[in-house]
Design a protein around this motif. Structure first.
Motif, PDB file in Angstrom:
ATOM      1  N   ARG A  82       0.825  -1.198   0.000  1.00  0.00           N
ATOM      2  CA  ARG A  82       0.000   0.000   0.000  1.00  0.00           C
ATOM      3  C   ARG A  82       0.872   1.266   0.000  1.00  0.00           C
ATOM      4  NH1 ARG A  82      -5.356   1.615   1.396  1.00  0.00           N
ATOM      5  NH2 ARG A  82      -5.963  -0.519   0.978  1.00  0.00           N
ATOM      6  N   PRO A 105      15.071   1.510 -23.363  1.00  0.00           N
ATOM      7  CA  PRO A 105      13.713   1.664 -23.927  1.00  0.00           C
ATOM      8  C   PRO A 105      13.482   0.870 -25.209  1.00  0.00           C
ATOM      9  CG  PRO A 105      14.457   3.763 -23.072  1.00  0.00           C
ATOM     10  CD  PRO A 105      15.619   2.817 -22.920  1.00  0.00           C
ATOM     11  N   PHE A 141      13.629  -0.302 -16.180  1.00  0.00           N
ATOM     12  CA  PHE A 141      13.184  -1.523 -15.491  1.00  0.00           C
ATOM     13  C   PHE A 141      14.284  -2.084 -14.577  1.00  0.00           C
ATOM     14  CE2 PHE A 141      10.194  -2.598 -19.310  1.00  0.00           C
ATOM     15  CZ  PHE A 141       9.363  -1.549 -18.944  1.00  0.00           C
ATOM     16  N   GLU A 165       8.718   3.331 -11.829  1.00  0.00           N
ATOM     17  CA  GLU A 165       7.526   3.002 -12.603  1.00  0.00           C
ATOM     18  C   GLU A 165       6.304   2.820 -11.700  1.00  0.00           C
ATOM     19  OE1 GLU A 165       7.741   3.139 -15.743  1.00  0.00           O
ATOM     20  OE2 GLU A 165       9.889   2.887 -16.138  1.00  0.00           O
ATOM     21  N   HIS A 166       5.164   3.152 -12.254  1.00  0.00           N
ATOM     22  CA  HIS A 166       3.872   2.915 -11.619  1.00  0.00           C
ATOM     23  C   HIS A 166       3.352   1.592 -12.181  1.00  0.00           C
ATOM     24  CE1 HIS A 166      -0.653   3.911 -11.486  1.00  0.00           C
ATOM     25  NE2 HIS A 166      -0.290   3.514 -10.293  1.00  0.00           N
ATOM     26  N   LYS A 167       3.433   0.549 -11.387  1.00  0.00           N
ATOM     27  CA  LYS A 167       3.245  -0.804 -11.910  1.00  0.00           C
ATOM     28  C   LYS A 167       1.960  -1.470 -11.407  1.00  0.00           C
ATOM     29  CE  LYS A 167       7.076  -2.440 -10.054  1.00  0.00           C
ATOM     30  NZ  LYS A 167       7.516  -1.333  -9.176  1.00  0.00           N
ATOM     31  N   LEU A 168       1.595  -2.541 -12.101  1.00  0.00           N
ATOM     32  CA  LEU A 168       0.468  -3.373 -11.683  1.00  0.00           C
ATOM     33  C   LEU A 168       0.702  -3.966 -10.296  1.00  0.00           C
ATOM     34  CD1 LEU A 168      -2.156  -5.023 -12.230  1.00  0.00           C
ATOM     35  CD2 LEU A 168      -0.755  -6.626 -13.534  1.00  0.00           C
ATOM     36  N   GLY A 169       1.911  -4.429 -10.039  1.00  0.00           N
ATOM     37  CA  GLY A 169       2.207  -5.073  -8.758  1.00  0.00           C
ATOM     38  C   GLY A 169       3.614  -4.770  -8.285  1.00  0.00           C
ATOM     39  N   ILE A 170       4.084  -5.598  -7.341  1.00  0.00           N
ATOM     40  CA  ILE A 170       5.380  -5.389  -6.666  1.00  0.00           C
ATOM     41  C   ILE A 170       5.618  -3.903  -6.412  1.00  0.00           C
ATOM     42  CG2 ILE A 170       6.548  -7.580  -7.185  1.00  0.00           C
ATOM     43  CD1 ILE A 170       7.983  -6.222  -9.553  1.00  0.00           C
ATOM     44  N   ARG A 206      -1.507  -9.480  -8.453  1.00  0.00           N
ATOM     45  CA  ARG A 206      -0.792  -8.367  -9.092  1.00  0.00           C
ATOM     46  C   ARG A 206       0.711  -8.610  -9.098  1.00  0.00           C
ATOM     47  NH1 ARG A 206      -0.649  -4.344  -6.441  1.00  0.00           N
ATOM     48  NH2 ARG A 206      -1.969  -4.593  -4.611  1.00  0.00           N
ATOM     49  N   ASP A 207       1.218  -9.083  -7.960  1.00  0.00           N
ATOM     50  CA  ASP A 207       2.660  -9.357  -7.886  1.00  0.00           C
ATOM     51  C   ASP A 207       3.058 -10.493  -8.829  1.00  0.00           C
ATOM     52  OD1 ASP A 207       2.839  -7.424  -5.940  1.00  0.00           O
ATOM     53  OD2 ASP A 207       3.396  -8.776  -4.303  1.00  0.00           O
ATOM     54  N   ILE A 231       4.099 -10.269 -12.983  1.00  0.00           N
ATOM     55  CA  ILE A 231       5.370  -9.876 -13.612  1.00  0.00           C
ATOM     56  C   ILE A 231       6.247 -11.094 -13.949  1.00  0.00           C
ATOM     57  CG2 ILE A 231       6.606  -9.526 -11.418  1.00  0.00           C
ATOM     58  CD1 ILE A 231       7.094  -7.616 -14.754  1.00  0.00           C
ATOM     59  N   ARG A 257      -7.257   6.062 -12.969  1.00  0.00           N
ATOM     60  CA  ARG A 257      -6.256   6.649 -12.079  1.00  0.00           C
ATOM     61  C   ARG A 257      -6.919   7.528 -11.020  1.00  0.00           C
ATOM     62  NH1 ARG A 257      -0.624   7.820 -12.101  1.00  0.00           N
ATOM     63  NH2 ARG A 257      -0.424   6.106 -13.579  1.00  0.00           N
ATOM     64  N   HIS A 277     -11.821  -0.339  -1.725  1.00  0.00           N
ATOM     65  CA  HIS A 277     -10.536  -0.184  -2.405  1.00  0.00           C
ATOM     66  C   HIS A 277     -10.281  -1.496  -3.147  1.00  0.00           C
ATOM     67  CE1 HIS A 277      -5.923  -0.203  -2.111  1.00  0.00           C
ATOM     68  NE2 HIS A 277      -6.263   0.591  -3.104  1.00  0.00           N
ATOM     69  N   LEU A 333      -9.244  -4.161  -6.618  1.00  0.00           N
ATOM     70  CA  LEU A 333      -8.224  -4.493  -7.612  1.00  0.00           C
ATOM     71  C   LEU A 333      -8.442  -3.716  -8.906  1.00  0.00           C
ATOM     72  CD1 LEU A 333      -5.960  -6.319  -8.794  1.00  0.00           C
ATOM     73  CD2 LEU A 333      -7.702  -8.081  -9.170  1.00  0.00           C
ATOM     74  N   ARG A 355       5.950  -2.072 -32.201  1.00  0.00           N
ATOM     75  CA  ARG A 355       7.127  -2.399 -31.389  1.00  0.00           C
ATOM     76  C   ARG A 355       8.071  -3.299 -32.193  1.00  0.00           C
ATOM     77  NH1 ARG A 355      10.374  -1.225 -26.910  1.00  0.00           N
ATOM     78  NH2 ARG A 355      11.183  -3.132 -25.993  1.00  0.00           N
ATOM     79  N   PHE A 367       3.304  -4.433 -17.751  1.00  0.00           N
ATOM     80  CA  PHE A 367       3.203  -4.366 -16.287  1.00  0.00           C
ATOM     81  C   PHE A 367       3.138  -2.923 -15.792  1.00  0.00           C
ATOM     82  CE2 PHE A 367       4.780  -5.470 -11.904  1.00  0.00           C
ATOM     83  CZ  PHE A 367       3.825  -6.433 -11.625  1.00  0.00           C
ATOM     84  N   ILE A 368       3.378  -1.987 -16.698  1.00  0.00           N
ATOM     85  CA  ILE A 368       3.376  -0.564 -16.346  1.00  0.00           C
ATOM     86  C   ILE A 368       1.959  -0.020 -16.563  1.00  0.00           C
ATOM     87  CG2 ILE A 368       4.446   1.676 -16.814  1.00  0.00           C
ATOM     88  CD1 ILE A 368       6.381  -0.536 -15.832  1.00  0.00           C
ATOM     89  N   GLU A 369       1.416   0.637 -15.552  1.00  0.00           N
ATOM     90  CA  GLU A 369       0.001   1.037 -15.618  1.00  0.00           C
ATOM     91  C   GLU A 369      -0.295   2.008 -16.758  1.00  0.00           C
ATOM     92  OE1 GLU A 369      -2.632  -0.040 -14.254  1.00  0.00           O
ATOM     93  OE2 GLU A 369      -2.069  -1.154 -12.472  1.00  0.00           O
ATOM     94  N   GLU A 370       0.645   2.856 -17.120  1.00  0.00           N
ATOM     95  CA  GLU A 370       0.390   3.842 -18.171  1.00  0.00           C
ATOM     96  C   GLU A 370       0.007   3.192 -19.500  1.00  0.00           C
ATOM     97  OE1 GLU A 370       2.638   4.088 -15.908  1.00  0.00           O
ATOM     98  OE2 GLU A 370       3.030   6.173 -15.359  1.00  0.00           O
ATOM     99  N   ALA A 421      -2.635  -3.432 -18.204  1.00  0.00           N
ATOM    100  CA  ALA A 421      -2.802  -3.910 -16.827  1.00  0.00           C
ATOM    101  C   ALA A 421      -4.182  -3.527 -16.283  1.00  0.00           C
ATOM    102  CB  ALA A 421      -1.698  -3.341 -15.931  1.00  0.00           C
ATOM    103  N   ARG A 444      -7.004  -5.878 -14.555  1.00  0.00           N
ATOM    104  CA  ARG A 444      -7.578  -5.606 -13.224  1.00  0.00           C
ATOM    105  C   ARG A 444      -9.101  -5.520 -13.289  1.00  0.00           C
ATOM    106  NH1 ARG A 444      -6.872  -1.132 -11.670  1.00  0.00           N
ATOM    107  NH2 ARG A 444      -5.462  -0.033 -13.077  1.00  0.00           N
TER     108      ARG A 444
END
Lengths: 537, 537
Positions: A59, A164, A193, A246-251, A406-407, A410, B59, B247, B249, B312, B395-398, B402, B406
């Protein structure tokens, strides 16, 4: 049936994969009691220090501000206990202050730590990978300057590979290393990463960085390996910094950093232009670690789901007794146990190799991509089933089941995506020796007395010939069924591990093995049918 | 192959499930052009109004403070456009201001809206469910007071069923309804998991609340249905409030509310103690909606993954051309298309029933649990594969991949968990009529010319007999294979829908159908093998 992850690990190490005999052969014998004691202590550390704070750490998350990364509030103290307990040094060599214990025990520690708090355990896991690399490629002088403090845990290690535009294809990376008059190099470039690339748990961080020399040939043959430290030997700050996380799904507790090398002073490690080889040499152990992470996510999900199902009452009985919930729990248990034992079977190859067993390395090479991909996919599935067992509460973050999912997500991606693992298995492991090592493994599987398992092994053997032929005929066609082939192999090998466990202790391990062989093993034949369908004219 | 969700929906409605003929039979004929125009307009609304803001809305999330719920900043204006466009009224009856269009068109709208922004679309979906319920159970006077403003979208509807200890088992709920002198009731109790239970998009909200009368018998036969409005007819605020939001997932933009009824004035709807029946009668359509949500998550994931894979570059070519990535994309496409067509096949039953087709209701009843569970499980899997296609970026929320995963994870849970769907299919749909309706459906599947599909249908027929016998012998044993049976049925029916689409337009739909029949259909036989293994002596 009241086994826990720790008792399963002790049982697996001592009675399934034979660590006592292997350690004796290596000249450092460990009794079943020794093994039980170490695993029990590791479990205690994880259960007491890491697990209680994991949800709050998620959290809080890692926080970035002005180049400074703050890990969750409980991490610095937990990390200090990790160092104090000597856990980082568990399987590191004695010459650098390590305890020199078998790699399979480190694998047990990895599972327990990852199950307790994946975000935390990633720091030590990356440090272990960096230690492994430097042990093989650093000069004695370099090793003496870096390794003792990494082995103790006083410094952490970070692997700086991805850029990148250079992810799965590292050959195109652009970070430059310019020679300095003092024989060192100045690194210029951006890495992304980077797990635990910056944090507040230690004073110094050792960065292993892939970069190009000015005269390097293009592509993957022009990449060299360098080491830069956050704090230089003269105590001054090196010219590198974290540019963001990074703003990630998990970890969320693990800082995934953008690292900016702005003329950072570095030393070359190993030969010029041979950096990728050094990385590849390390990959088997790193992938074993990530495969074990998949086991851990299944284990964590199972622990939560079993506890919830034992107390949640619906329609007059606890939901653990509802037939479909009981089915989900047993499926989670059987799959997690199978993947746990497969991780130990792979890890013991490292120890067998160290003990002089000449066949162990090829076996490890074969098992590693299967372990990495199969166990991490199962980890995600099991975590998702764990959410399902909780019903609506599973979707609420406070319950913890969602965090595990979520964790877990990855693990099929990093350290080589599972698609890349499947191609590695098909092209570099199975096709390369004409299927010899895989056939030898299948013959071992067929020595188990279970008829269903022998039939599945025969099916896998036929599929092996099919995919080798397809790969030779048309590489793209071969690669398009590589994941299906890896999955088939994983389901067979998981059944093999459970059958061996059940033979050793039918009372404890018979039920999950029986469930698996009845209900899950058919997935192997299903995947083979998919391969045949895909390749049919 | 350049079909989109919208073109697939138009094709499916007009050429696979035959909406033009059904609408003609219902006396309100729609041409293929009419259908195309409506779906295209719906797609434009979703693509232009909802989709661009969905990630930012996630977000921002719904926010709770002091009893007030604020939805993401773009929602009130988007909701106003929803009302202005008349979308809520699409399939509502003309007598209450609706457009009276077929339910299958509402299903198309649901998919497009859910794919654009699940959190937003949940509000209109819940309102549609409430309208559906009130149309059947409200008195003419009640209907006249509530329905026109719900049909227009001026007021939303919320379904208040679950309580902390009453989830899957509503029979134990404790909310009380005390008779008032004026013939109304005062509601006292706490409801949880109330989707769009409070929000800032409309001035009033209509709550459908399950509660007990003072003299009600215990259990599910003592539950009545009530309606309370946030604002009473005299313009004063009713005694109910939001006590907090969860709150979660995913679906962060959708407020999932704790609703506190503190003497709220309410009217009874329908007969006393028959509230659960009213809910059950509505469930088929609600489950059809959630199954469609699963389709939408697959569609959203596919759209993102295709766009990413097309640009990509790794190892000198875009990743869409890498064989295993191409395999993932085709699997996502085939599964999503199969589930989309299955949703339309189920929805057309509602329209066929309205047009006087006497067999349509039983067919809808059979298909609904399969649709709900199979499509939502596929939605989660496809969303997860979408993350995988993106590699580390997934895995990056942007990136957005992901978020879809969720959001998707709730659909297998709510509106009856997928385990409950499987038991509903086995016990209340298949076993109840001795398998007659399922056998009739399987016979239809067997009329397709594909030999693989006919073989899979035969396998499913045999499994149907097996599970009916198991269920009769030992209910728990039957229920323990219910999910495997539902999965087998889903894989066969998905293949059937694709085979029909390919027969209509081989150029556009042949490739995904061929991929599915070669590679995915074997999963049906795999699940049947699991059933046989589980039930073997």
């Amino acid at each position: 049936m009241t086994t826990t992850a720790a008792t399963d690990l002790i049982f697996g190490l001592t009675r399934v994969v034979g660590l006592p005999a292997v350690s004796e052969k290596a000249g450092a014998p460990l009794s079943a009691e020794d093994i039980a004691q170490i695993v029990t202590e590791a479990d205690r550390f994880c259960t007491e220090v890491l697990q209680p704070n994991a949800l709050a750490a998620d959290r809080a998350g890692a926080v970035y501000a002005n180049g400074v990364v703050t890990t969750p509030p409980t991490y610095p103290a937990a990390y200090a206990k990790w160092v104090e307990g000597g856990w980082q040094s568990l399987s590191a060599p004695a010459e650098y202050g390590g305890q020199g214990l078998p790699h399979s025990l480190w694998t047990a520690m990895t599972e327990l730590g990852m199950a307790a708090d994946t975000s935390f355990m990633l720091g030590p896991m990356l440090t272990a990978g960096a230690i492994d690399c430097l042990m093989h490629y650093a000069t004695p002088d370099q090793a003496a300057r870096w390794l003792p403090r990494m082995v103790s845990g006083e410094w952490t290690g970070a692997m700086c590979l991805t850029e990148p535009n250079a992810g799965s294809d590292l050959g195109v990376l652009r970070t430059r290393a310019e020679p300095l008059p003092n024989g060192k190099y100045a690194l210029h470039g951006q890495k992304i990463f980077i797990t635990w690339g910056e944090h507040d748990c230690t004073d110094n961080i050792v960065y292993l960085v892939l970069a190009r020399l000015p005269d390097a040939p293009p592509g993957s043959r022009g990449i060299s390996l360098f080491v830069a430290t956050k704090v230089k030997e003269d105590g001054s700050r090196n010219d590198l910094r974290c540019g963001g996380i990074e703003h990630k799904l998990g970890i969320h507790g693990s800082p995934t950093c953008v690292m900016l090398f702005e003329g950072a002073e570095a030393e070359m490690v190993g030969e010029p232009n041979r950096g990728l080889n050094a990385m590849f040499a390390m990959m088997n152990n790193a992938r074993l670690g990530v495969g074990t992470e998949g086991v851990a996510h299944g284990a964590a999900a199972l622990r939560l789901a079993e506890a919830y199902a034992a107390q949640r009452v619906q329609s007059g009985r606890v939901i653990a007794e509802h037939p479909d919930v009981a089915r989900m729990l047993m499926e989670m248990r059987a799959v997690t146990l199978a993947s746990r034992l497969l991780a130990l079977e792979t890890a013991i190859c490292v120890d067998r190799h160290a003990a002089g067993d000449t066949g162990a390395q090829a076996r490890q090479a074969l098992l590693t991509p299967i372990l990495k991909a199969w166990c991490t996919d199962r980890g995600v599935e099991t975590a998702s089933t764990g959410v399902q067992v909780h019903g609506g509460m599973g979707f609420i973050e406070e319950t913890g089941a969602a965090r595990i999912l979520r964790d877990a997500r990855i693990a099929p991606i990093y350290e080589g995506t599972n698609g890349i693992q499947a191609i590695d298995l098909l092209v570099r492991k199975v096709a390369k020796d004409g299927g010899a090592e895989m056939r030898a493994l299948i013959e071992e599987v067929k020595r188990t007395p279970d008829a269903r398992l022998r039939a599945a092994a025969d099916t896998l053997a036929a599929a092996t010939a099919t995919v080798i032929a397809a790969q030779a005929r048309d590489a793209d066609a071969g690669q398009s069924v590589a994941v299906a082939y890896l999955e088939a192999a994983g389901w067979v090998l998981g059944g093999w591990m459970l059958a061996r466990a059940a033979a050793e202790d039918p009372a404890a391990y018979g039920p999950p093995a029986d469930f698996y062989l009845r209900r899950l093993l058919p997935r192997a034949a299903g995947r083979v049918a998919e391969i045949e369908g895909a390749l049919a004219a």
